[in-house]
Design a protein around this motif. Sequence first.
Motif, PDB file in Angstrom:
ATOM      1  N   VAL A  50      60.406  18.789   3.615  1.00  0.00           N
ATOM      2  CA  VAL A  50      59.831  17.732   2.768  1.00  0.00           C
ATOM      3  C   VAL A  50      59.492  16.098   3.147  1.00  0.00           C
ATOM      4  O   VAL A  50      59.260  16.139   2.631  1.00  0.00           O
ATOM      5  CB  VAL A  50      61.259  18.487   1.423  1.00  0.00           C
ATOM      6  N   ASP A  51      60.829  16.127   3.460  1.00  0.00           N
ATOM      7  CA  ASP A  51      60.874  15.139   4.066  1.00  0.00           C
ATOM      8  C   ASP A  51      59.485  14.135   5.089  1.00  0.00           C
ATOM      9  O   ASP A  51      58.904  13.103   4.230  1.00  0.00           O
ATOM     10  CB  ASP A  51      61.874  14.705   4.880  1.00  0.00           C
ATOM     11  N   PHE A  54      57.185  13.956   1.978  1.00  0.00           N
ATOM     12  CA  PHE A  54      56.992  12.669   1.883  1.00  0.00           C
ATOM     13  C   PHE A  54      56.983  11.431   2.215  1.00  0.00           C
ATOM     14  O   PHE A  54      56.109  10.549   1.933  1.00  0.00           O
ATOM     15  CB  PHE A  54      58.802  12.526   1.252  1.00  0.00           C
ATOM     16  N   THR A  55      57.085  11.726   3.358  1.00  0.00           N
ATOM     17  CA  THR A  55      56.292  10.312   4.583  1.00  0.00           C
ATOM     18  C   THR A  55      54.753  10.430   4.530  1.00  0.00           C
ATOM     19  O   THR A  55      54.066   9.707   4.309  1.00  0.00           O
ATOM     20  CB  THR A  55      56.541  10.122   6.068  1.00  0.00           C
ATOM     21  N   THR A  58      53.723   9.052   1.042  1.00  0.00           N
ATOM     22  CA  THR A  58      53.649   7.832   0.725  1.00  0.00           C
ATOM     23  C   THR A  58      52.049   6.877   1.926  1.00  0.00           C
ATOM     24  O   THR A  58      52.138   5.538   1.788  1.00  0.00           O
ATOM     25  CB  THR A  58      54.451   7.512   0.932  1.00  0.00           C
ATOM     26  N   VAL A  59      52.870   7.340   3.666  1.00  0.00           N
ATOM     27  CA  VAL A  59      52.226   6.318   4.487  1.00  0.00           C
ATOM     28  C   VAL A  59      50.746   7.043   4.623  1.00  0.00           C
ATOM     29  O   VAL A  59      50.066   6.234   4.496  1.00  0.00           O
ATOM     30  CB  VAL A  59      53.017   6.359   5.360  1.00  0.00           C
ATOM     31  N   VAL A  63      49.814   3.789   1.636  1.00  0.00           N
ATOM     32  CA  VAL A  63      49.500   2.381   2.346  1.00  0.00           C
ATOM     33  C   VAL A  63      48.130   2.838   2.702  1.00  0.00           C
ATOM     34  O   VAL A  63      47.542   1.681   3.053  1.00  0.00           O
ATOM     35  CB  VAL A  63      50.485   2.441   2.819  1.00  0.00           C
ATOM     36  N   ILE A  67      44.499   0.227   3.242  1.00  0.00           N
ATOM     37  CA  ILE A  67      44.524  -0.668   4.528  1.00  0.00           C
ATOM     38  C   ILE A  67      43.581  -0.139   5.054  1.00  0.00           C
ATOM     39  O   ILE A  67      42.146  -1.537   5.449  1.00  0.00           O
ATOM     40  CB  ILE A  67      45.777  -0.419   5.325  1.00  0.00           C
TER      41      ILE A  67
ATOM     42  N   TRP B  26      56.846  30.582  12.753  1.00  0.00           N
ATOM     43  CA  TRP B  26      57.758  29.786  11.802  1.00  0.00           C
ATOM     44  C   TRP B  26      58.867  30.433  11.822  1.00  0.00           C
ATOM     45  O   TRP B  26      58.528  31.024  10.734  1.00  0.00           O
ATOM     46  CB  TRP B  26      56.809  28.929  10.997  1.00  0.00           C
ATOM     47  N   ASN B  53      72.075  15.867   3.080  1.00  0.00           N
ATOM     48  CA  ASN B  53      71.257  16.153   3.515  1.00  0.00           C
ATOM     49  C   ASN B  53      70.755  15.919   5.175  1.00  0.00           C
ATOM     50  O   ASN B  53      70.848  15.305   5.651  1.00  0.00           O
ATOM     51  CB  ASN B  53      70.011  14.885   2.881  1.00  0.00           C
ATOM     52  N   VAL B  55      68.339  16.228   7.150  1.00  0.00           N
ATOM     53  CA  VAL B  55      67.231  15.230   7.623  1.00  0.00           C
ATOM     54  C   VAL B  55      67.604  14.509   7.891  1.00  0.00           C
ATOM     55  O   VAL B  55      68.307  13.188   8.763  1.00  0.00           O
ATOM     56  CB  VAL B  55      66.148  15.724   7.029  1.00  0.00           C
ATOM     57  N   PHE B 150      61.592   3.799  -8.894  1.00  0.00           N
ATOM     58  CA  PHE B 150      62.106   5.044  -8.540  1.00  0.00           C
ATOM     59  C   PHE B 150      62.222   4.706  -6.648  1.00  0.00           C
ATOM     60  O   PHE B 150      62.149   6.183  -5.951  1.00  0.00           O
ATOM     61  CB  PHE B 150      59.901   5.734  -8.808  1.00  0.00           C
ATOM     62  N   VAL B 154      65.474   6.395  -4.445  1.00  0.00           N
ATOM     63  CA  VAL B 154      64.522   7.169  -3.186  1.00  0.00           C
ATOM     64  C   VAL B 154      65.651   6.419  -2.078  1.00  0.00           C
ATOM     65  O   VAL B 154      66.096   7.825  -1.492  1.00  0.00           O
ATOM     66  CB  VAL B 154      63.102   6.828  -2.520  1.00  0.00           C
ATOM     67  N   PRO B 162      65.683  14.571  -0.032  1.00  0.00           N
ATOM     68  CA  PRO B 162      64.074  14.081   0.271  1.00  0.00           C
ATOM     69  C   PRO B 162      63.964  12.330   0.242  1.00  0.00           C
ATOM     70  O   PRO B 162      63.863  12.478  -1.287  1.00  0.00           O
ATOM     71  CB  PRO B 162      62.724  14.764   0.004  1.00  0.00           C
ATOM     72  N   GLY B 163      63.900  12.203   1.074  1.00  0.00           N
ATOM     73  CA  GLY B 163      63.127  10.549   1.003  1.00  0.00           C
ATOM     74  C   GLY B 163      64.494   9.546   2.205  1.00  0.00           C
ATOM     75  O   GLY B 163      64.870   9.940   2.561  1.00  0.00           O
ATOM     76  N   PHE B 166      62.416   4.815   4.865  1.00  0.00           N
ATOM     77  CA  PHE B 166      61.385   4.667   5.204  1.00  0.00           C
ATOM     78  C   PHE B 166      60.513   4.967   3.981  1.00  0.00           C
ATOM     79  O   PHE B 166      60.061   3.976   3.661  1.00  0.00           O
ATOM     80  CB  PHE B 166      61.229   5.463   6.457  1.00  0.00           C
ATOM     81  N   GLN B 167      60.445   5.383   3.378  1.00  0.00           N
ATOM     82  CA  GLN B 167      59.885   6.593   2.308  1.00  0.00           C
ATOM     83  C   GLN B 167      59.896   5.194   1.019  1.00  0.00           C
ATOM     84  O   GLN B 167      58.783   4.988   0.615  1.00  0.00           O
ATOM     85  CB  GLN B 167      59.985   8.046   2.004  1.00  0.00           C
ATOM     86  N   VAL B 170      57.996   1.934   1.955  1.00  0.00           N
ATOM     87  CA  VAL B 170      56.332   2.410   1.603  1.00  0.00           C
ATOM     88  C   VAL B 170      56.459   2.375   0.410  1.00  0.00           C
ATOM     89  O   VAL B 170      55.156   1.472  -0.062  1.00  0.00           O
ATOM     90  CB  VAL B 170      56.469   3.437   2.454  1.00  0.00           C
ATOM     91  N   VAL B 171      57.238   2.668  -0.393  1.00  0.00           N
ATOM     92  CA  VAL B 171      56.935   3.053  -2.166  1.00  0.00           C
ATOM     93  C   VAL B 171      56.630   1.370  -2.566  1.00  0.00           C
ATOM     94  O   VAL B 171      56.102   0.928  -3.601  1.00  0.00           O
ATOM     95  CB  VAL B 171      57.438   3.691  -2.444  1.00  0.00           C
ATOM     96  N   MET B 259      54.622  -3.619   5.286  1.00  0.00           N
ATOM     97  CA  MET B 259      53.149  -3.273   4.581  1.00  0.00           C
ATOM     98  C   MET B 259      52.750  -4.070   4.327  1.00  0.00           C
ATOM     99  O   MET B 259      51.288  -4.438   4.014  1.00  0.00           O
ATOM    100  CB  MET B 259      53.842  -2.180   3.632  1.00  0.00           C
TER     101      MET B 259
END
Lengths: 81, 276
Positions: A50-51, A54-55, A58-59, A63, A67, B26, B53, B55, B150, B154, B162-163, B166-167, B170-171, B259
Amino acid sequence: MNWQIDLITLLLVIICGIGAISVKDLLGASILLGAYSFLMCVLWAVMGAVDVAFTEATVGAGVSTVICVAAVFQTTRRAKN
Amino acid sequence: MKKLGLLTVVVCGVLLLLKTAEFADWGDPNSPASRHLSPYFLENSIKDSAVPNVVTAVLADYRGFDTMFETTVILAAGLACFFILRVRKTEKPKSTYYRHVPTATTLRIIEGAVLPEQSKVFKRIDSVWVPFDLILATTCKAIIPFIQIFALYVIAHGHHSPGGGFQGGVVLGASIILMAISRNLGAAIAHLKEKTTVLMAMIGVFIYAGTGAFAALAGKNFLDYSTLATVLGVDEIMARSHGILIVETGVAIAVMAVMVWIYYNLSSAGKQDEGL
């Protein structure tokens, strides 16, 4: 139960990828690239990362599409070759 | 030449596809990756850093160096765009365009002519691409605060869901870019100047590297957040949790600023007067 959705998404990813490099209209190509990123995001989410999803959303889909479109506005809209 | 390229791509693709048959399945518990590292992180991340989390714990704590240099790479990308695109001096345009808001008429002001000073009814618009849509502008204006809230959620909630920095960054940057798209570049620059974005990008990287350097100065390993325990007044495990939040904030600030900075330079070809 999930493999049909996986297969359809994967096919759409491939279609979007091939479309993005073969379309002459650069604006269309950047939009296709955004669609490609979004479908990849769906695939990541299906696989449980999920991480990463999400990236990617967004990216990749957000964005970087903006761009790309901003860069297209500074050049011609049609590819030369 | 084209046929040669196609042949190369097809041969490489077939070879890669053949090799994927040897990959571990997987989610296979017996694959090398999930036999050594993954169990350690899954079992110890709560004990070590009190972060549910896994991650986030891996990204910001166990592999802190990786994320730190990722942030540095993003700063380098912003700098590269700046050095390639930015024009130092721009000559004043021959004519500028204004919109008279109450009547929605467009005025072209040629060199030498001036508008009445401090007038609220005239708005500067771009000369090349000037669609005006009241619904679009108002909707974006209403949505931007929610996007920013939001993004902060995050960033702050990266420990549990999650999040993360970085995310969220960007948001947050996307909300400023949305303002630039829905109104014009000048409106966004009036809210967040280029100098501010550069400064914020540097500060973000500095927060991350500074946290690491603080740990090194206090006599432990670089980026060992448990040294923050004495400063924050908590035990070492919670200090690692708080340390993750501090560096995530740094990442968010840097990513958001870069960004926006890249967008400013790209959309206006470095002139930063009018753009997409």
